[in-house]
Design a protein around this motif. Structure first.
Motif, mmCIF file in Angstrom:
data_model
loop_
_atom_site.group_PDB
_atom_site.id
_atom_site.type_symbol
_atom_site.label_atom_id
_atom_site.label_comp_id
_atom_site.label_asym_id
_atom_site.label_seq_id
_atom_site.Cartn_x
_atom_site.Cartn_y
_atom_site.Cartn_z
ATOM 1 N N ALA A 9 -91.863 -9.354 53.702
ATOM 2 C CA ALA A 9 -91.341 -9.352 52.334
ATOM 3 C C ALA A 9 -91.199 -10.776 51.797
ATOM 4 N N TYR A 10 -90.782 -11.717 52.639
ATOM 5 C CA TYR A 10 -90.691 -13.107 52.198
ATOM 6 C C TYR A 10 -92.077 -13.686 51.917
ATOM 7 N N TRP A 11 -93.062 -13.328 52.732
ATOM 8 C CA TRP A 11 -94.437 -13.757 52.467
ATOM 9 C C TRP A 11 -94.902 -13.199 51.127
ATOM 10 N N CYS A 12 -94.484 -11.987 50.818
ATOM 11 C CA CYS A 12 -94.843 -11.375 49.534
ATOM 12 C C CYS A 12 -94.223 -12.139 48.367
ATOM 13 N N VAL A 13 -93.035 -12.692 48.567
ATOM 14 C CA VAL A 13 -92.431 -13.534 47.534
ATOM 15 C C VAL A 13 -93.327 -14.743 47.272
ATOM 16 N N LEU A 14 -93.831 -15.357 48.330
ATOM 17 C CA LEU A 14 -94.739 -16.492 48.157
ATOM 18 C C LEU A 14 -95.997 -16.067 47.395
ATOM 19 N N ILE A 15 -96.567 -14.946 47.771
ATOM 20 C CA ILE A 15 -97.769 -14.457 47.078
ATOM 21 C C ILE A 15 -97.459 -14.194 45.610
ATOM 22 N N ALA A 16 -96.325 -13.556 45.331
ATOM 23 C CA ALA A 16 -95.937 -13.273 43.948
ATOM 24 C C ALA A 16 -95.777 -14.564 43.153
ATOM 25 N N ALA A 17 -95.282 -15.607 43.795
ATOM 26 C CA ALA A 17 -95.117 -16.892 43.117
ATOM 27 C C ALA A 17 -96.466 -17.553 42.833
ATOM 28 N N LEU A 18 -97.478 -17.223 43.619
ATOM 29 C CA LEU A 18 -98.809 -17.805 43.425
ATOM 30 C C LEU A 18 -99.669 -17.006 42.443
ATOM 31 N N LEU A 19 -99.319 -15.749 42.194
ATOM 32 C CA LEU A 19 -100.116 -14.926 41.281
ATOM 33 C C LEU A 19 -100.231 -15.522 39.876
ATOM 34 N N ALA A 77 -84.587 -8.994 44.142
ATOM 35 C CA ALA A 77 -84.551 -7.711 44.841
ATOM 36 C C ALA A 77 -84.799 -7.896 46.332
ATOM 37 N N VAL A 78 -85.768 -8.740 46.688
ATOM 38 C CA VAL A 78 -86.067 -8.973 48.107
ATOM 39 C C VAL A 78 -84.880 -9.638 48.802
ATOM 40 N N ILE A 79 -84.296 -10.630 48.174
ATOM 41 C CA ILE A 79 -83.144 -11.317 48.782
ATOM 42 C C ILE A 79 -81.968 -10.358 48.948
ATOM 43 N N ILE A 80 -81.678 -9.588 47.912
ATOM 44 C CA ILE A 80 -80.565 -8.635 47.994
ATOM 45 C C ILE A 80 -80.817 -7.601 49.087
ATOM 46 N N ALA A 81 -82.041 -7.088 49.162
ATOM 47 C CA ALA A 81 -82.373 -6.113 50.205
ATOM 48 C C ALA A 81 -82.167 -6.707 51.595
ATOM 49 N N HIS A 82 -82.554 -7.958 51.778
ATOM 50 C CA HIS A 82 -82.324 -8.606 53.073
ATOM 51 C C HIS A 82 -80.823 -8.754 53.346
ATOM 52 N N GLN A 83 -80.071 -9.167 52.347
ATOM 53 C CA GLN A 83 -78.638 -9.346 52.536
ATOM 54 C C GLN A 83 -77.938 -8.034 52.872
ATOM 55 N N LEU A 84 -78.442 -6.938 52.314
ATOM 56 C CA LEU A 84 -77.859 -5.625 52.597
ATOM 57 C C LEU A 84 -78.388 -5.024 53.901
ATOM 58 N N GLN A 88 -86.182 -3.174 57.631
ATOM 59 C CA GLN A 88 -87.189 -4.214 57.429
ATOM 60 C C GLN A 88 -88.575 -3.624 57.227
ATOM 61 N N THR A 89 -88.890 -2.584 57.961
ATOM 62 C CA THR A 89 -90.205 -1.957 57.818
ATOM 63 C C THR A 89 -90.384 -1.394 56.416
ATOM 64 N N LEU A 90 -89.385 -0.680 55.920
ATOM 65 C CA LEU A 90 -89.473 -0.106 54.584
ATOM 66 C C LEU A 90 -89.528 -1.199 53.521
ATOM 67 N N LEU A 91 -88.711 -2.220 53.684
ATOM 68 C CA LEU A 91 -88.719 -3.343 52.743
ATOM 69 C C LEU A 91 -90.088 -4.019 52.716
ATOM 70 N N ASP A 92 -90.662 -4.257 53.876
ATOM 71 C CA ASP A 92 -91.977 -4.894 53.947
ATOM 72 C C ASP A 92 -93.052 -4.039 53.281
ATOM 73 N N ILE A 93 -92.998 -2.735 53.520
ATOM 74 C CA ILE A 93 -93.976 -1.830 52.902
ATOM 75 C C ILE A 93 -93.832 -1.850 51.383
ATOM 76 N N ILE A 131 -86.963 -1.588 45.885
ATOM 77 C CA ILE A 131 -86.674 -2.718 46.769
ATOM 78 C C ILE A 131 -85.207 -3.130 46.613
ATOM 79 N N LEU A 132 -84.748 -3.199 45.373
ATOM 80 C CA LEU A 132 -83.373 -3.600 45.110
ATOM 81 C C LEU A 132 -82.377 -2.673 45.809
ATOM 82 N N PHE A 133 -82.675 -1.364 45.807
ATOM 83 C CA PHE A 133 -81.729 -0.387 46.352
ATOM 84 C C PHE A 133 -82.035 0.078 47.771
#
Length: 137
Positions: A9-19, A77-84, A88-93, A131-133
């Protein structure tokens, strides 16, 4: 004390930032390698040059703006999901699904398919809400 790991999910944040950067490159593609006086890309006034573009380069530039707009909610949403401590598998998917939908969205935007683009945008928004929830208990 354990070590934090860089999740998918964190790698996806990087990809989203590069889009958005990829969209900007696509928007400027036709102008690269041509002199400014012949309508080539103007790095001196890039925003004005982009504002004069039409057809798919203009749509790629609009996709760039929308990609920047979608970024804060996805990151949050990704950060909040990690904090909660979400699964991890569902979040990554879900994060991978979001990225996939955003790439499809960009392709539909550039291709000039507004109805499909809007449907994909809505699906990506739904995934982002999920993702948020995902860590909510």
């Amino acid at each position: 004390m354990g070590f934090a790991r860089f999740t998918v999910a964190y790698w996806c944040v990087l990809i989203a930032a590069l889009l958005p950067i990829a969209c900007a490159g696509l928007a400027k593609w036709r102008g690269f390698g041509r002199p400014r006086r012949e309508g080539g890309y103007d790095n001196h006034e890039p925003r004005a040059w982009l504002a004069r573009q039409t057809d798919w380069p203009a749509r790629a530039n609009a996709a760039q703006a929308n990609s920047f707009e979608a970024l804060p909610f996805f990151i949050g949403a990704v950060i909040i999901a990690h904090q909660l401590r979400a699964s991890q598998t569902l979040l990554d998917i879900l994060a991978l699904l979001f990225i996939t939908l955003r790439v499809i969205y960009i392709a539909m935007y550039v291709a000039g398919l507004p109805s499909v683009r809007s449907a994909v945008w809505l699906a990506a928004l739904g995934v982002n809400v999920a993702i948020l929830f995902v860590g909510y208990r």
